[in-house]
Structure formats: C-alpha cells, structure tokens
Motif scaffolding. Structure first.
Motif, PDB file in Angstrom:
ATOM      1  N   ARG A   1      24.096  65.555  59.680  1.00 21.47           N
ATOM      2  CA  ARG A   1      23.935  64.257  60.327  1.00 21.47           C
ATOM      3  C   ARG A   1      25.026  63.298  59.871  1.00 21.47           C
ATOM      4  N   PRO A   2      25.357  62.301  60.689  1.00 23.39           N
ATOM      5  CA  PRO A   2      26.387  61.339  60.281  1.00 23.39           C
ATOM      6  C   PRO A   2      25.876  60.367  59.222  1.00 23.39           C
ATOM      7  N   VAL A   3      26.779  59.858  58.403  1.00 26.68           N
ATOM      8  CA  VAL A   3      26.473  58.808  57.430  1.00 26.68           C
ATOM      9  C   VAL A   3      27.665  57.866  57.340  1.00 26.68           C
ATOM     10  N   PRO A   4      27.420  56.547  57.248  1.00 28.50           N
ATOM     11  CA  PRO A   4      26.193  55.842  57.613  1.00 28.50           C
ATOM     12  C   PRO A   4      26.195  55.396  59.073  1.00 28.50           C
ATOM     13  N   LEU A   5      27.314  55.603  59.798  1.00 22.37           N
ATOM     14  CA  LEU A   5      27.443  55.140  61.177  1.00 22.37           C
ATOM     15  C   LEU A   5      27.638  56.328  62.114  1.00 22.37           C
ATOM     16  N   CYS A   6      27.096  56.219  63.324  1.00 24.76           N
ATOM     17  CA  CYS A   6      27.273  57.298  64.296  1.00 24.76           C
ATOM     18  C   CYS A   6      28.390  56.936  65.274  1.00 24.76           C
ATOM     19  N   ARG A   7      28.641  57.825  66.218  1.00 28.74           N
ATOM     20  CA  ARG A   7      29.782  57.684  67.114  1.00 28.74           C
ATOM     21  C   ARG A   7      29.674  56.486  68.059  1.00 28.74           C
ATOM     22  N   HIS A   8      28.483  55.934  68.221  1.00 30.34           N
ATOM     23  CA  HIS A   8      28.343  54.857  69.195  1.00 30.34           C
ATOM     24  C   HIS A   8      29.026  53.569  68.748  1.00 30.34           C
ATOM     25  N   VAL A   9      29.081  53.323  67.451  1.00 31.32           N
ATOM     26  CA  VAL A   9      29.865  52.177  66.995  1.00 31.32           C
ATOM     27  C   VAL A   9      31.354  52.489  67.124  1.00 31.32           C
ATOM     28  N   GLY A  10      31.736  53.768  66.942  1.00 31.92           N
ATOM     29  CA  GLY A  10      33.129  54.156  67.115  1.00 31.92           C
ATOM     30  C   GLY A  10      33.607  54.004  68.550  1.00 31.92           C
ATOM     31  N   ARG A  11      32.704  54.137  69.509  1.00 29.97           N
ATOM     32  CA  ARG A  11      33.065  53.918  70.912  1.00 29.97           C
ATOM     33  C   ARG A  11      33.500  52.473  71.143  1.00 29.97           C
ATOM     34  N   VAL A  12      32.892  51.552  70.408  1.00 29.51           N
ATOM     35  CA  VAL A  12      33.303  50.154  70.507  1.00 29.51           C
ATOM     36  C   VAL A  12      34.745  49.993  70.035  1.00 29.51           C
ATOM     37  N   PHE A  13      35.084  50.644  68.920  1.00 33.86           N
ATOM     38  CA  PHE A  13      36.437  50.539  68.380  1.00 33.86           C
ATOM     39  C   PHE A  13      37.453  51.174  69.325  1.00 33.86           C
ATOM     40  N   THR A  14      37.070  52.262  69.978  1.00 35.61           N
ATOM     41  CA  THR A  14      37.960  52.900  70.946  1.00 35.61           C
ATOM     42  C   THR A  14      38.171  52.000  72.159  1.00 35.61           C
ATOM     43  N   ALA A  15      37.095  51.375  72.624  1.00 34.61           N
ATOM     44  CA  ALA A  15      37.210  50.458  73.761  1.00 34.61           C
ATOM     45  C   ALA A  15      38.095  49.260  73.435  1.00 34.61           C
ATOM     46  N   ALA A  16      38.148  48.892  72.155  1.00 34.88           N
ATOM     47  CA  ALA A  16      38.895  47.704  71.733  1.00 34.88           C
ATOM     48  C   ALA A  16      40.378  47.968  71.502  1.00 34.88           C
ATOM     49  N   VAL A  17      40.839  49.195  71.712  1.00 30.93           N
ATOM     50  CA  VAL A  17      42.247  49.521  71.443  1.00 30.93           C
ATOM     51  C   VAL A  17      43.224  48.574  72.151  1.00 30.93           C
ATOM     52  N   PRO A  18      43.013  48.207  73.421  1.00 27.21           N
ATOM     53  CA  PRO A  18      44.010  47.354  74.090  1.00 27.21           C
ATOM     54  C   PRO A  18      43.937  45.871  73.721  1.00 27.21           C
ATOM     55  N   LEU A  19      42.942  45.443  72.948  1.00 30.89           N
ATOM     56  CA  LEU A  19      42.708  44.021  72.741  1.00 30.89           C
ATOM     57  C   LEU A  19      43.738  43.382  71.814  1.00 30.89           C
ATOM     58  N   SER A  20      43.984  42.109  72.065  1.00 27.54           N
ATOM     59  CA  SER A  20      44.862  41.310  71.217  1.00 27.54           C
ATOM     60  C   SER A  20      44.090  40.805  70.001  1.00 27.54           C
ATOM     61  N   THR A  21      44.795  40.171  69.079  1.00 27.51           N
ATOM     62  CA  THR A  21      44.150  39.592  67.900  1.00 27.51           C
ATOM     63  C   THR A  21      43.095  38.574  68.312  1.00 27.51           C
ATOM     64  N   ALA A  22      43.435  37.676  69.250  1.00 23.96           N
ATOM     65  CA  ALA A  22      42.491  36.647  69.691  1.00 23.96           C
ATOM     66  C   ALA A  22      41.255  37.276  70.328  1.00 23.96           C
ATOM     67  N   GLN A  23      41.445  38.332  71.103  1.00 28.37           N
ATOM     68  CA  GLN A  23      40.307  38.989  71.738  1.00 28.37           C
ATOM     69  C   GLN A  23      39.427  39.715  70.720  1.00 28.37           C
ATOM     70  N   LEU A  24      40.046  40.291  69.691  1.00 23.27           N
ATOM     71  CA  LEU A  24      39.250  40.923  68.638  1.00 23.27           C
ATOM     72  C   LEU A  24      38.397  39.890  67.918  1.00 23.27           C
ATOM     73  N   ALA A  25      38.950  38.692  67.693  1.00 24.02           N
ATOM     74  CA  ALA A  25      38.180  37.629  67.063  1.00 24.02           C
ATOM     75  C   ALA A  25      36.997  37.240  67.943  1.00 24.02           C
ATOM     76  N   GLU A  26      37.208  37.203  69.248  1.00 21.05           N
ATOM     77  CA  GLU A  26      36.132  36.896  70.191  1.00 21.05           C
ATOM     78  C   GLU A  26      35.071  37.988  70.163  1.00 21.05           C
TER      79      GLU A  26
END
Length: 236
Positions: A179-204
């Motif tokens: 099993r994964p510890v402590p985070l599963c792939r669903h939080v990683g999907r957020v990070f993958t979706a955020a690849v194109p974002l700028s610094t200001a958008q990441l802050a948002e």
C-alpha cells in the motif's frame, strides 16, 4: 502485452521507441507523455516541461495540497485544470540537485526525470516519510537497496503513479498487499495537472487547497492530512 511487462521493457530498452509510438502508449496507459519519455530514456521536449517558477511557491503548493482529505483532490485537480494555460511558457530543465549528481541511467534517473517533469526538486516534494538525504540518494544512486520497496511506496503517490506501474518501471516485484504511504496517486494527479501553471497560479491553487481542506498550520507536527492513503479507493 501486460501493462507491467510493457513498462518494464520500456525502462530496460525503450530508447529505440519513436516519440510518436511513446505518445500513443502514453494515451493508452493514461500516463503523462513526458513521463513515458523519461521511462524510455528519451529527451523531454520543452513544451512538455513546466515554466520557470519560484521554488518556495512550488513547495507551499505541494505542502498545502497534501492536507486535502481523499474526497478533495479531485475538486482541487478540477480547479487547477480550469486555470488558463500560458501561451508560450519558458521551459525549465529542472531544479539542480545541490548534494548529488543525478544518475544517468536506471531507476534513479527515471525518478529524477519524473520529479523534473513536475518542476520539483527534492525540497519541493510534500512530506513522504523519507529524509531528504534518502530522497537525494534515490535520484543519485543506481545500486539496489533492501529498502527500495518502502521508498517506492512513499514517492509513487506524489508522482501520481500507481504502485504496480512504478514497481514495474523499477524492475521490482509487486504484491497486492503493498500500500502507498502516506499519500496516494490522487494527490499526485493534482501536481501533474499543475505542470503548466505559473508561480502566481500555483499560489492561487495553494489558497484553494487551504479552502478545501480548512487546514490549520501545525508546521512540522502535521506535515500532511491523516489517513490519506488508507482511504484510497484503489485499495478498497
């Protein structure tokens, strides 16, 4: 061909695969194209890499996203994907590693490439339960480790990879009870979706993560939400 076998073979001898073939496989496997290029040992085009961003803002975003309970990452991912994409972002080659020279081949090189595809360095990863020195070693050393299983369990989630897929790439046997510890792939999907974002958008996006999670900042005493991976429907 079984999925695990395909990924294992790509990691072992994928340099001969054409970019168009890898792009098609990425869609078929539901894996980011940039990631499959890294697995196959191929260069990642600039347009698939994130823009230059402030590392502290990246770190703040990943930390706050890790506080979302399991029902919330999908909403955060939707918020991130709805943000406008820059027309021509300035691509980065990835953050430097201040303590170790990254490995050039093998699982360590793949892990380093997956981090760079997301605009992360080790310092920008959310809490994984591993020390920074261990994480630096994972992207620098190619030799097998008796702790490899535990370490892959810890980083698969933040990278958005399933455990069976990442174990296949690493050439490690996978068992269903792992099993994964402590985070599963669903939080990683957020990070993958955020690849194109700028610094200001990441802050948002970090502010939206706080709104969703109603996070109370306890610093190092509460680095992620509690029980996240245990709620993952992948393992129900």
């Amino acid at each position: 061909m079984k999925r695990a076998t395909l990924l294992t073979e790509l990691a072992a001898s994928g340099t001969g695969a054409s970019p168009s073939r890898l792009a098609g496989l990425a869609v078929e496997l539901d894996v980011p194209e940039a990631d499959l290029l890294v697995v196959a040992g191929r260069p990642v085009p600039a347009e698939l890499l994130p823009p230059e961003r402030d590392p502290e803002t990246v770190r703040r975003f990943t930390h706050r996203a890790a506080h979302c309970d399991h029902a919330q990452p999908a909403a955060l991912e939707g918020f991130v994907r709805a943000l406008p994409r820059a027309v021509a972002p300035g691509a980065r080659v990835g953050p430097p590693l201040p303590y170790h020279r990254p490995a050039e081949t093998g699982c360590a090189a793949v892990l380093d490439g997956l981090l760079r595809n997301r605009g992360f360095g080790v310092r920008e990863l959310p809490f994984t339960g591993l020390s920074r020195s261990t994480l630096y070693g994972m992207v620098a050393r190619r030799e097998p480790s008796p702790h490899r299983h535990h370490r892959l369990r810890a980083v698969a989630g933040p990278l958005g990879w399933t455990l069976p897929d990442l174990f296949a790439v690493a050439g490690e046997p996978y068992a269903e009870e792992i099993r994964p510890v402590p985070l599963c792939r669903h939080v990683g999907r957020v990070f993958t979706a955020a690849v194109p974002l700028s610094t200001a958008q990441l802050a948002e996006a970090a502010e939206e993560a706080d709104r969703l999670s109603a996070r109370e900042d306890h610093g190092v005493w509460q680095p992620v939400s509690q029980g996240f991976a245990e709620e993952c429907p992948d393992f129900s």
